[in-house]
Motif scaffolding. Structure first.
Motif, PDB file in Angstrom:
ATOM      1  N   LEU A 339     -12.348 -15.484  32.512  1.00 15.41           N
ATOM      2  CA  LEU A 339     -12.188 -15.950  33.884  1.00 15.41           C
ATOM      3  C   LEU A 339     -12.565 -17.425  33.987  1.00 15.41           C
ATOM      4  O   LEU A 339     -13.578 -17.853  33.432  1.00 15.41           O
ATOM      5  CB  LEU A 339     -13.065 -15.127  34.836  1.00 15.41           C
ATOM      6  CG  LEU A 339     -12.805 -13.609  34.849  1.00 15.41           C
ATOM      7  CD1 LEU A 339     -13.812 -12.924  35.760  1.00 15.41           C
ATOM      8  CD2 LEU A 339     -11.394 -13.295  35.283  1.00 15.41           C
ATOM      9  N   ASP A 340     -11.751 -18.178  34.718  1.00 13.54           N
ATOM     10  CA  ASP A 340     -12.073 -19.579  34.964  1.00 13.54           C
ATOM     11  C   ASP A 340     -13.123 -19.742  36.052  1.00 13.54           C
ATOM     12  O   ASP A 340     -13.881 -20.714  36.071  1.00 13.54           O
ATOM     13  CB  ASP A 340     -10.802 -20.357  35.342  1.00 13.54           C
ATOM     14  CG  ASP A 340      -9.805 -20.392  34.197  1.00 13.54           C
ATOM     15  OD1 ASP A 340     -10.272 -20.370  33.037  1.00 13.54           O
ATOM     16  OD2 ASP A 340      -8.595 -20.434  34.448  1.00 13.54           O
ATOM     17  N   GLU A 341     -13.161 -18.784  36.983  1.00 11.90           N
ATOM     18  CA  GLU A 341     -14.145 -18.835  38.068  1.00 11.90           C
ATOM     19  C   GLU A 341     -14.554 -17.415  38.420  1.00 11.90           C
ATOM     20  O   GLU A 341     -13.929 -16.435  37.986  1.00 11.90           O
ATOM     21  CB  GLU A 341     -13.553 -19.545  39.289  1.00 11.90           C
ATOM     22  CG  GLU A 341     -12.261 -18.910  39.785  1.00 11.90           C
ATOM     23  CD  GLU A 341     -11.654 -19.692  40.936  1.00 11.90           C
ATOM     24  OE1 GLU A 341     -10.762 -19.132  41.609  1.00 11.90           O
ATOM     25  OE2 GLU A 341     -12.057 -20.844  41.159  1.00 11.90           O
ATOM     26  N   ASN A 342     -15.626 -17.284  39.225  1.00 16.01           N
ATOM     27  CA  ASN A 342     -16.134 -15.961  39.585  1.00 16.01           C
ATOM     28  C   ASN A 342     -15.138 -15.210  40.464  1.00 16.01           C
ATOM     29  O   ASN A 342     -14.526 -15.787  41.378  1.00 16.01           O
ATOM     30  CB  ASN A 342     -17.468 -16.081  40.329  1.00 16.01           C
ATOM     31  CG  ASN A 342     -18.554 -16.610  39.408  1.00 16.01           C
ATOM     32  OD1 ASN A 342     -18.450 -16.489  38.196  1.00 16.01           O
ATOM     33  ND2 ASN A 342     -19.594 -17.193  39.994  1.00 16.01           N
ATOM     34  N   VAL A 343     -15.003 -13.923  40.189  1.00 18.32           N
ATOM     35  CA  VAL A 343     -14.112 -13.056  40.953  1.00 18.32           C
ATOM     36  C   VAL A 343     -14.914 -11.852  41.425  1.00 18.32           C
ATOM     37  O   VAL A 343     -15.689 -11.274  40.645  1.00 18.32           O
ATOM     38  CB  VAL A 343     -12.902 -12.604  40.092  1.00 18.32           C
ATOM     39  CG1 VAL A 343     -12.028 -11.629  40.864  1.00 18.32           C
ATOM     40  CG2 VAL A 343     -12.092 -13.799  39.648  1.00 18.32           C
ATOM     41  N   GLU A 344     -14.758 -11.457  42.674  1.00 21.85           N
ATOM     42  CA  GLU A 344     -15.476 -10.295  43.199  1.00 21.85           C
ATOM     43  C   GLU A 344     -14.937  -9.030  42.558  1.00 21.85           C
ATOM     44  O   GLU A 344     -13.722  -8.803  42.513  1.00 21.85           O
ATOM     45  CB  GLU A 344     -15.321 -10.234  44.720  1.00 21.85           C
ATOM     46  CG  GLU A 344     -16.194  -9.166  45.348  1.00 21.85           C
ATOM     47  CD  GLU A 344     -16.116  -9.176  46.865  1.00 21.85           C
ATOM     48  OE1 GLU A 344     -16.571  -8.196  47.473  1.00 21.85           O
ATOM     49  OE2 GLU A 344     -15.602 -10.158  47.419  1.00 21.85           O
ATOM     50  N   TYR A 345     -15.877  -8.213  42.054  1.00 22.55           N
ATOM     51  CA  TYR A 345     -15.478  -7.021  41.302  1.00 22.55           C
ATOM     52  C   TYR A 345     -15.278  -5.861  42.255  1.00 22.55           C
ATOM     53  O   TYR A 345     -16.128  -5.598  43.125  1.00 22.55           O
ATOM     54  CB  TYR A 345     -16.550  -6.683  40.258  1.00 22.55           C
ATOM     55  CG  TYR A 345     -16.212  -5.476  39.408  1.00 22.55           C
ATOM     56  CD1 TYR A 345     -15.172  -5.510  38.499  1.00 22.55           C
ATOM     57  CD2 TYR A 345     -16.943  -4.285  39.526  1.00 22.55           C
ATOM     58  CE1 TYR A 345     -14.856  -4.417  37.725  1.00 22.55           C
ATOM     59  CE2 TYR A 345     -16.638  -3.178  38.769  1.00 22.55           C
ATOM     60  CZ  TYR A 345     -15.590  -3.245  37.858  1.00 22.55           C
ATOM     61  OH  TYR A 345     -15.277  -2.153  37.109  1.00 22.55           O
ATOM     62  N   GLU A 346     -14.188  -5.135  42.086  1.00 19.81           N
ATOM     63  CA  GLU A 346     -13.907  -3.956  42.889  1.00 19.81           C
ATOM     64  C   GLU A 346     -14.214  -2.718  42.065  1.00 19.81           C
ATOM     65  O   GLU A 346     -13.617  -2.496  41.019  1.00 19.81           O
ATOM     66  CB  GLU A 346     -12.442  -3.948  43.330  1.00 19.81           C
ATOM     67  CG  GLU A 346     -12.074  -5.101  44.252  1.00 19.81           C
ATOM     68  CD  GLU A 346     -10.623  -5.047  44.677  1.00 19.81           C
ATOM     69  OE1 GLU A 346      -9.937  -4.075  44.283  1.00 19.81           O
ATOM     70  OE2 GLU A 346     -10.171  -5.970  45.375  1.00 19.81           O
TER      71      GLU A 346
END
Length: 514
Positions: A339-346
């Motif tokens: 990932l290039d940036e933080n992503v909210e995990y589902e």
């Protein structure tokens, strides 16, 4: 490391510098063993430094000669190493013990040595101003190979990949293919520059895989031929080269050329500067130019037999060239995402359940079949990279690595030998003539276990060659003293820029021999 995973899907040649190997003394020549695990480096003070290439550390130092080492070659099984020095001596060494098994003295300097690729009893020697000589180690006999023109004795020679034939080339561009066992002429052709003009042969190199070989000539063109076509054309044939490689812009002369381990690439070192040119053999296009330190002269180039790594020597230091390794974690775990940036995990609904209710039942037949299948964990499959095309199994007697004992700085007592003072006093007397080149403690430690008396008792076989001048000076050493001889040595095909190289080594020679 599992060599099956080394197959790259991109380019298979080095891209950048990957450090240096400092041999303490000045390096002149280097060569990998058949597997690329050990690198032997011949030095200016007569020592042979053997590097463990995986750890990049010195595994052994052999005090081989008094004068600079000018040529080296490993035996097929890696247990023996043959070396030549600028004082016309050829020596055979046991790599494990560091002992000299045999020694030969030639009337003229040695330009090149090559062990037979399959027969551990034969060594090909190319003396200066002489026809090539085939040495038989078991009975210390030699055979002078036939030449095309007796008046032209600037001859280079090389075994083919399996050692069945010997290819020789002279200063008039004539290539002879001789049967190794009978020395009969099997094929011949002349390298021309497009017209009737001929060009001198500087070196002949064979690929480790396939039947291709290259010829480095004085007209600054590297010609690639197919060995099968040469034999098909027979005597006085006119085979066409598969590729002609050259630097059309700078007209660079080539000091040293060799194939990559898989035979798909060719590297050539410039005789003017520390620059390596890499071509793709099948197409003939230049794919990379590697530039070393500006102002340095290149002495030797060696390509690793298995990996895309090149070792080159300039200014007495071994430079390593390799690929830029980029970490790719997704190659190890298919579900891994970078990932290039933080992503909210589902979160999935059943992700943290003790038992997944939505999981489908696997087929019982497949699971039962996997449980009943026996996995063989005892047999070892041969590594394809270490086997030749006509071999099914590896050579299990081969010497891949050297055992290294830990060095003790200040031992309190010496239960396995004489006191340290006695060892130091007796060392110069035992060493004899073959050890005046080295003088440090690291060098004397491995040789104090009974090896020096054996070396002293080793007899030297004198190789007599008819009509060969005995006052020639090796191109590495350069000049004889006057301006006439300086011009003469600079004009020799194998000794281009030899006088320049000698100036940087001359001072170190005198210091190393004191």
């Amino acid at each position: 490391m599992n060599l099956e995973l080394l197959e790259s899907f991109g380019q298979n040649y080095p891209e950048e510098a990957d450090g240096t190997l400092d041999c303490i003394s000045m390096a002149l020549t280097c060569i990998f063993n058949r597997w690329g695990t050990l690198l032997a480096v011949g030095c200016n003070d007569g020592r042979i430094v053997i590097w463990d290439f995986l750890t990049r550390g010195i595994a052994k130092i052999i005090s081989a000669h008094i004068h600079p080492v000018c040529s080296l070659c490993w035996s097929r099984d890696g247990h023996k190493l043959v070396s030549a020095s600028t004082d016309n001596i050829v020596s055979l060494w046991d790599v494990l013990t560091g002992d000299c098994d045999q020694r030969f003295r030639f009337p003229s300097p040695i330009l090149k040595l090559q062990y037979h690729p399959r027969d551990l009893d034969k060594v090909l020697v190319c003396p200066m101003k002489s026809a090539p000589v085939l040495l038989t180690l078991s009975d210390s006999k030699h055979v002078v190979l036939p030449v095309d023109d007796d008046s032209d004795l600037n001859v280079v020679a090389a075994f083919d990949r399996r050692g069945e034939y010997i290819y020789t080339g002279n200063a008039k561009g004539k290539i002879l293919v001789l049967n190794t066992d009978t020395q009969d002429l099997m094929a011949s052709f002349r390298v021309t520059t497009g017209t009737s003009n001929t060009t001198a042969i500087k070196s002949i190199e064979f690929a480790r895989k396939g039947s291709c070989f290259l010829i480095n000539t004085a007209d600054r063109i590297i010609r690639v031929y197919d060995g099968r076509e040469i034999l098909t054309c027979g005597r006085d044939g006119e085979p066409e080269p598969m590729q002609k490689l050259q630097d059309l812009v700078n007209r660079t002369p080539w000091k040293r050329c060799c194939f990559s381990g898989d035979g798909e690439y060719i590297v050539a070192g410039s005789a003017r500067q520390h620059a390596l040119y890499i071509w793709e053999k099948s197409i003939g296009n230049l794919v990379k130019i590697l530039h070393g330190t500006r102002g340095e002269l290149l002495l030797d180039v060696a390509w690793h037999p298995v990996r895309p790594i090149i070792a080159s020597i300039s200014s007495g230091v071994v430079s390593i060239w390799a690929q830029n390794q980029v970490e790719n974690w997704s190659a190890f775990a298919p579900d891994f995402k970078e990932l290039d940036e933080n992503v909210e995990y589902e979160e999935r609904e059943s992700e943290f359940d003790i038992e997944d209710e939505d999981k489908s039942e696997p087929e019982q037949t497949g699971v039962d079949a996997a449980e009943d299948e026996e996995v063989d964990v005892t047999s070892v499959d041969p590594i394809v990279a270490f086997c030749s095309s006509d071999e099914e199994l590896e050579d299990f007697k081969a010497l891949l690595y050297l055992p290294i004992a830990p060095e003790v700085e200040d031992p309190e007592e010496n239960p396995f030998g004489p006191p340290p003072d006695a060892a130091v006093q007796t060392a110069p007397a035992e060493d004899g003539s073959s050890h005046t080149g080295g003088g440090d403690k690291k060098q004397r430690q491995p040789s104090s276990e009974g090896a020096p008396p054996k070396k002293k008792g080793r007899t030297t076989t004198i190789i007599e060659l008819q009509g060969v001048p005995s006052d020639e000076v090796h191109p590495l050493l350069g000049v004889k003293g006057d301006s006439k001889s300086k011009k003469k040595t600079a004009g020799r095909p194998k000794g281009s820029k030899g006088s320049l190289v000698s100036q940087s080594y001359k001072q170190h020679d005198i210091v190393g021999l004191d």
